[in-house]
Design an enzyme around this catalytic site. Sequence first.
Site, PDB file in Angstrom:
ATOM      1  N   LYS A   1      39.774 -66.574  -2.101  1.00  0.00           N
ATOM      2  CA  LYS A   1      39.033 -65.524  -2.801  1.00  0.00           C
ATOM      3  C   LYS A   1      39.903 -64.269  -2.856  1.00  0.00           C
ATOM      4  O   LYS A   1      40.584 -63.930  -1.872  1.00  0.00           O
ATOM      5  CB  LYS A   1      37.724 -65.262  -2.048  1.00  0.00           C
TER       6      LYS A   1
ATOM      7  N   SER B   1      29.001 -63.712  -3.987  1.00  0.00           N
ATOM      8  CA  SER B   1      30.085 -63.140  -4.768  1.00  0.00           C
ATOM      9  C   SER B   1      31.307 -64.057  -4.900  1.00  0.00           C
ATOM     10  O   SER B   1      32.224 -63.753  -5.673  1.00  0.00           O
ATOM     11  CB  SER B   1      30.528 -61.822  -4.127  1.00  0.00           C
TER      12      SER B   1
ATOM     13  N   SER C   1      27.105 -65.175   0.176  1.00  0.00           N
ATOM     14  CA  SER C   1      28.100 -65.293  -0.900  1.00  0.00           C
ATOM     15  C   SER C   1      28.997 -66.518  -0.834  1.00  0.00           C
ATOM     16  O   SER C   1      29.749 -66.777  -1.772  1.00  0.00           O
ATOM     17  CB  SER C   1      28.967 -64.029  -0.937  1.00  0.00           C
TER      18      SER C   1
END
Length: 482
Positions: free
Chosen positions: A85, A159, A183
């Site tokens: 990420k 997210s 997330s």
Amino acid sequence: MSTSKQDALAALSIAEAAAKLRSGEVTSRQLTEACLARIAVYDPMLDAFITVMKDKALAQADQLDAEQKAGKLRGPLHGVPIALKDNIDTASTRTTAASALWEDRVPPADAPVATRLKQAGAVIIGKTNLHEFAMGAGEASFWGAARNPWALNLNTGGSSSGSGAAVAADLCYGALGTDTAGSIRHPAAYCSLVGLKPTFGLVPIRGIAPLTLCLDHCGPMTRTVEDNAIMLNALVGYDRGDITSVEHKREDYVAALKQPVSGFRLGAPLGFKEGTHPEILRVCEIAIAVLARITAGIKDVSLPSTGDLSIGALGYSGETWAWHEETFRDSPGKYQLASRRRLEGAAKDEPKAPDYIRTKWKLDLLRRTIDDSFTDFDLVVMPTMRKMQPVLNDMFKRIREPKPGDPSALSNCSVFNATGLPAISIPCGFSSDGLPIGLMIAGPRFSEGKILALAQAYERETRWYRQKPKLTPDTLVPALTV
């Protein structure tokens, strides 16, 4: 190598790819090239990646192939392409957190989780998209919202949106996500993946842009439970430089998968059905019945209320504001509209120190005593999400025309960020429209071994992970009204 053979390689699990590497049937370069080929075709549809590290990944793969020829194998991640990420620092490769503010930022050092994956032999293939600074469900990114491989007009969950899309579309074998209110588990549920939020502090978060430090976690997102355990083995361990890190005796989570689950006592927390979409309830009730059959049974249970200790708690906005205050005051226009509104609210309602301290005292006491709740049950199970995948254009409209609402009402996840307990989302079926649905399993602190064992036992009974999104090079990409 033909496209069909490359697609077949990219669709392997980490464990399967590792076995083929050990036998000499494939090389790390071939695995990396297979993922890069799919990225070239499908990432323009998905916006899963912010940065593809093609040259560095191929160089890593060649080095690891040379090590194998010399008789050195680092473990099951040796030569396997993994994505990170893009709020996780990578030395000499930009880390943007999906923000124009960091468009050209290149960190001087790797985050410890990146270092640990490299030491385990993983090939870092790229940096995945996310909701800007991990502040939401994936719809607000300087690079454009990631799309769900199961339906390109839908949200992936956030997210860790790009990580979910990349793993589900076979663009990499696994990825790291971060989780402050769900997330990792949101995109896992929405993309039919396995996503684990470990016990708070078990995996270091130093070198990761924080959202709310006292709730932040980092963990693996994979296609199978075994793959998740393989990645977790490489990630855990005390980090003295990380103020959230905790010391815990090292465990072998792959070995823990072998423990029998027939004696596990399960609980279904009261209230999880409230506000849950009927399709999710239908699918999860079938899944829970399977778990009841292969364990010692399930009963209704109660967990302590986290009340005002979840993501929207008084005081937590101070942690977010403390990180962004200087840059936001200097460059507010470089933030996405949704982030800007959130930070404007944090600045306006900046909590007083006593409010924050009282909140932290409550949080610390809750985490110290939460394991006492697991008296006559070992683990709890419930739907991961309460709502089905939203349409991206509807989410964009909500940014433009905001309405009051509670984001935590979308899921059952944030309670386990407050308690710091480990929780995993696993695929448990599909809606009548063919959209993935996830089931969450959680337990006391450091019960990752039990959670993974139960998750794999369910996976073997059902094999939902074998179903893939029907994505082809000719798939129509719907327009987004950003």
